[in-house]
Design a protein around this motif. Structure first.
Motif, PDB file in Angstrom:
ATOM      1  N   THR A 261       0.850  -1.185   0.000  1.00 34.94           N
ATOM      2  CA  THR A 261       0.000   0.000   0.000  1.00 34.94           C
ATOM      3  C   THR A 261       0.888   1.237   0.000  1.00 34.94           C
TER       4      THR A 261
ATOM      5  N   ALA B  51      -3.521   0.830  -3.559  1.00 37.39           N
ATOM      6  CA  ALA B  51      -3.538  -0.455  -2.861  1.00 37.39           C
ATOM      7  C   ALA B  51      -4.117  -1.540  -3.757  1.00 37.39           C
TER       8      ALA B  51
ATOM      9  N   VAL C  69      -4.111   7.165  -1.956  1.00 40.85           N
ATOM     10  CA  VAL C  69      -3.830   5.788  -1.560  1.00 40.85           C
ATOM     11  C   VAL C  69      -3.806   4.904  -2.801  1.00 40.85           C
TER      12      VAL C  69
ATOM     13  N   GLU D 203       0.295   1.912  10.582  1.00 39.69           N
ATOM     14  CA  GLU D 203      -0.688   0.928  10.155  1.00 39.69           C
ATOM     15  C   GLU D 203      -0.756  -0.178  11.202  1.00 39.69           C
TER      16      GLU D 203
ATOM     17  N   PRO E 244      -3.923  -3.166  -8.751  1.00 37.01           N
ATOM     18  CA  PRO E 244      -3.843  -2.037  -7.802  1.00 37.01           C
ATOM     19  C   PRO E 244      -4.734  -0.889  -8.264  1.00 37.01           C
TER      20      PRO E 244
END
Length: 95
Positions: free
Chosen positions: A5, A70, A68, A23, A81
């Motif tokens: 990520t 991910a 972001v 995280e 992704p």
């Protein structure tokens, strides 16, 4: 293979990062077919962005932009992704 990520933060004037983005502890799993260890999260995951507001920051509402990138997987496979951007509002008030 796994895809980590990636999080990028756009901070308004007077706001800085106060430490690394945090995280939850990831799950660690050996993947013999890939010859590597994968680290992943399950369910809803919350990352933490510690910020510091300068003593001379102007009062009022500010907007942080969070980008972001991910990858999501299930027992059948993984999606490519994806990139998402979010705005987070914060208000700077006097002490």
């Amino acid at each position: 293979s796994g895809y980590p990520t990636k999080i990028e933060i756009e901070l308004p004037e007077g706001v800085t990062l106060a430490g690394p983005i945090g995280e939850p502890t990831p799950i660690e799993k050996e993947e013999p077919g890939l010859g590597e260890t994968l680290y992943f999260h399950e369910g809803r995951v919350r990352f933490f962005v510690p910020v510091k507001i300068a003593a001379d920051a102007k009062l009022g509402e500010r907007t942080l932009r969070v980008h972001v990138e991910a990858m999501s997987c299930d027992d059948e496979g993984c999606l490519p992704p994806s990139k998402q951007s979010h705005e987070v509002k914060l208000t700077v008030k006097g002490a």
